[in-house]
Design an enzyme around this catalytic site. Structure first.
Site, PDB file in Angstrom:
ATOM      1  N   GLU A 264      99.893 -44.793  76.256  1.00 48.05           N
ATOM      2  CA  GLU A 264     100.558 -44.442  77.499  1.00 48.05           C
ATOM      3  C   GLU A 264      99.573 -44.001  78.566  1.00 48.05           C
ATOM      4  OE1 GLU A 264     104.025 -42.053  77.060  1.00 48.05           O
ATOM      5  OE2 GLU A 264     104.556 -42.991  75.152  1.00 48.05           O
TER       6      GLU A 264
ATOM      7  N   CYS B  55      96.470 -40.056  84.512  1.00 55.37           N
ATOM      8  CA  CYS B  55      96.109 -39.458  83.223  1.00 55.37           C
ATOM      9  C   CYS B  55      95.973 -40.605  82.216  1.00 55.37           C
ATOM     10  CB  CYS B  55      97.226 -38.497  82.835  1.00 55.37           C
ATOM     11  SG  CYS B  55      96.978 -37.685  81.277  1.00 55.37           S
TER      12      CYS B  55
ATOM     13  N   CYS C  44      95.156 -39.968  67.526  1.00 60.03           N
ATOM     14  CA  CYS C  44      94.058 -39.006  67.602  1.00 60.03           C
ATOM     15  C   CYS C  44      93.816 -38.467  66.206  1.00 60.03           C
ATOM     16  CB  CYS C  44      94.423 -37.864  68.547  1.00 60.03           C
ATOM     17  SG  CYS C  44      93.051 -36.737  68.878  1.00 60.03           S
TER      18      CYS C  44
ATOM     19  N   CYS D 226      95.512 -31.243  66.295  1.00 56.08           N
ATOM     20  CA  CYS D 226      95.903 -29.997  66.963  1.00 56.08           C
ATOM     21  C   CYS D 226      97.399 -29.808  66.687  1.00 56.08           C
ATOM     22  CB  CYS D 226      95.630 -30.071  68.462  1.00 56.08           C
ATOM     23  SG  CYS D 226      93.880 -30.310  68.830  1.00 56.08           S
TER      24      CYS D 226
ATOM     25  N   CYS E 233     100.329 -30.639  69.324  1.00 61.29           N
ATOM     26  CA  CYS E 233     100.241 -31.896  70.095  1.00 61.29           C
ATOM     27  C   CYS E 233     100.964 -33.025  69.373  1.00 61.29           C
ATOM     28  CB  CYS E 233      98.783 -32.264  70.318  1.00 61.29           C
ATOM     29  SG  CYS E 233      98.575 -33.816  71.223  1.00 61.29           S
TER      30      CYS E 233
ATOM     31  N   CYS F 159     102.411 -33.418  79.322  1.00 59.41           N
ATOM     32  CA  CYS F 159     101.301 -33.192  78.389  1.00 59.41           C
ATOM     33  C   CYS F 159     101.790 -33.114  76.957  1.00 59.41           C
ATOM     34  CB  CYS F 159     100.676 -31.834  78.625  1.00 59.41           C
ATOM     35  SG  CYS F 159      99.702 -31.697  80.049  1.00 59.41           S
TER      36      CYS F 159
HETATM   37  N1  SAH Z   1      91.836 -34.523  73.285  1.00 60.32           N
HETATM   38  C1  SAH Z   1      91.623 -34.079  74.611  1.00 60.32           C
HETATM   39  C2  SAH Z   1      92.495 -34.732  75.667  1.00 60.32           C
HETATM   40  C3  SAH Z   1      93.954 -34.957  75.350  1.00 60.32           C
HETATM   41  S1  SAH Z   1      95.046 -33.586  75.427  1.00 60.32           S
HETATM   42  C4  SAH Z   1      91.778 -32.565  74.655  1.00 60.32           C
HETATM   43  O1  SAH Z   1      92.124 -31.979  73.659  1.00 60.32           O
HETATM   44  O2  SAH Z   1      91.491 -31.975  75.692  1.00 60.32           O
HETATM   45  C5  SAH Z   1      95.219 -33.154  77.088  1.00 60.32           C
HETATM   46  C6  SAH Z   1      95.740 -31.727  77.241  1.00 60.32           C
HETATM   47  O3  SAH Z   1      97.122 -31.610  76.884  1.00 60.32           O
HETATM   48  C7  SAH Z   1      94.997 -30.765  76.361  1.00 60.32           C
HETATM   49  O4  SAH Z   1      94.639 -29.601  77.032  1.00 60.32           O
HETATM   50  C8  SAH Z   1      96.021 -30.520  75.277  1.00 60.32           C
HETATM   51  O5  SAH Z   1      95.728 -29.399  74.579  1.00 60.32           O
HETATM   52  C9  SAH Z   1      97.311 -30.481  76.061  1.00 60.32           C
HETATM   53  N2  SAH Z   1      98.509 -30.598  75.216  1.00 60.32           N
HETATM   54  C10 SAH Z   1      98.628 -31.279  74.051  1.00 60.32           C
HETATM   55  N3  SAH Z   1      99.866 -31.145  73.532  1.00 60.32           N
HETATM   56  C11 SAH Z   1     100.553 -30.373  74.407  1.00 60.32           C
HETATM   57  C12 SAH Z   1     101.916 -29.914  74.437  1.00 60.32           C
HETATM   58  N4  SAH Z   1     102.785 -30.229  73.475  1.00 60.32           N
HETATM   59  N5  SAH Z   1     102.288 -29.156  75.475  1.00 60.32           N
HETATM   60  C13 SAH Z   1     101.418 -28.874  76.463  1.00 60.32           C
HETATM   61  N6  SAH Z   1     100.148 -29.267  76.488  1.00 60.32           N
HETATM   62  C14 SAH Z   1      99.711 -30.018  75.465  1.00 60.32           C
END
Ligand code: SAH
Length: 368
Positions: free
Chosen positions: A95, A108, A115, A119, A122, A341
């Protein structure tokens, strides 16, 4: 048939493209001409590149291509956010999201299908890791979106790029560097380094390497002020703990004057949002030139986490501000199209499978 695959010129940095033209027996400056057609004019068809000798155009038609991913779905949100679902190959989709904000238009983009980092908050982590995107697939997202959105009053609608879609950009180092070069090249998208942000969960050695290699804006997904909590939320922390991450942040800001870092901090109710966490965070970041972005958690099906209430986010922010940290709360955008996000894809394949199931079902419905 046993044809040699065509060379995809999309996402190829200028030095590489010059070498390619030399290998065709052409002058290197042809690369600049072709890049202007591809990126400025959005043209993929060599036949339309009219200032290039016909003989070269014919050679290119035979041996090369400008191929972007295929658009599977294209969805607009009530708040102006726009999401594209792109097919990378028969099995994989990713996406890309456009977020307008006044004069600024941020795209974005994704760097991987899925990935590997796990985390816990996420949704991309849920789908696991499929593969890295090529430079063509990374730049293809920008190319498609730019072609669709175009210009307003002579200026591109897309003014900023953030690597905050699916994937960990620093785990796909070589292709992300190629993409960065094209984004910032005057014959590519000509974006200034302040407008191209690489967001990382903290792959420390790659942060140091990228800092030596190229200029860019850096966002760090911190999400916790101590190792105990970060080990759980961002498991790569067990390999590269906060102290090493902070060293990499300092190396970045010290390399050039006036640099700062965007610190990303997702607000999880009762998990990392207490006053005590804010105080620890302020201490950790003390003195580091940075801006803190508080991101209200975006829930997805099956997640154990909840979004912190707004009053909690505000109280957390106020503590940071009192300690002298520039802090903003990110507005969530594109909620109605699952473009916020952490909500990206994972759904892609499910959706297509669901679509296939529905199609199979439909054929069974008798028509009158
Ligand atoms: N892997 C990279 C880029 C992708 S995530 C990173 O970790 O920075 C982009 C942003 O979205 C990151 O700051 C991540 O922590 C945040 N993010 C991921 N899942 C989320 C969620 N469920 N709610 C809000 N932010 C989230």
């Amino acid at each position: 048939m046993n044809e040699t695959p065509k060379v995809n010129l999309l996402g190829m940095p200028r030095d590489e493209m010059e070498a390619y033209f030399v290998s065709l027996g052409e002058k290197p400056f042809r690369a600049r001409q072709v890049m202007k057609w591809i990126y400025e004019a959005g043209v993929a068809d060599f036949a339309q590149m009219t200032d290039i000798a016909k003989s070269l155009r014919e050679k290119l038609i035979e041996q090369a291509e400008v191929r972007a991913p295929e658009v599977m779905l294209d969805k607009g949100s009530a708040d102006g956010t726009h999401k594209w679902l792109l097919r990378m190959d028969e099995k994989n989709g990713i996406e890309t999201v456009f977020i307008p904000d006044g004069e600024r238009g941020t795209l974005c983009i994704s760097s991987q299908v899925g990935c590997a980092l796990d985390c816990t908050f996420c949704s991309t982590a849920r789908q696991g890791f499929n593969r890295n995107l090529s430079a063509a697939e990374i730049i293809g997202q920008v190319w498609l979106a730019n072609n669709q959105l175009g210009y307003q009053k002579g200026k591109r609608i897309i003014t900023n790029i953030v690597f905050m879609g699916m994937g960990e950009p620093l785990a796909n180092y070589a292709n992300v560097v190629k993409a960065l070069k094209v984004l910032m090249d005057d014959f590519g998208y000509g974006l200034s380094k302040r407008r191209v942000t690489v967001s990382t969960s903290g792959i420390v050695p790659a942060m140091h390497r990228l800092n030596e290699e190229i200029d860019f804006a850096l966002a760090v997904s911190l999400h916790a002020p101590n190792d105990e909590l970060r080990d759980i939320l961002v498991p790569i922390n067990r390999k590269y703990p906060i102290s090493e991450l902070m060293d990499a942040c300092w190396a970045y800001v010290k390399k050039k004057p006036h640099r700062h870092i965007y610190v990303e901090y997702v607000m999880l109710d009762g998990v990392n949002d207490k006053d005590e966490h804010a105080r620890q965070l302020a201490k950790l970041l003390g003195g580091l030139p940075c801006k803190v972005n508080l991101i209200p958690f975006n829930p997805f099906p099956g997640t154990p986490y909840r979004r912190s209430p707004l009053e909690r986010i505000n109280a957390f922010r106020d503590i940071l501000v009192r300690k002298g940290l520039v802090t903003v709360t990110r507005r969530t955008r594109g909620d109605d199209i699952d473009a916020a996000c952490g909500q990206l894809a994972g759904q892609v394949l499910d959706k297509s499978r669901r679509a296939a199931r529905m199609a199979a079902h439909m054929t069974k419905v008798p028509t009158r």
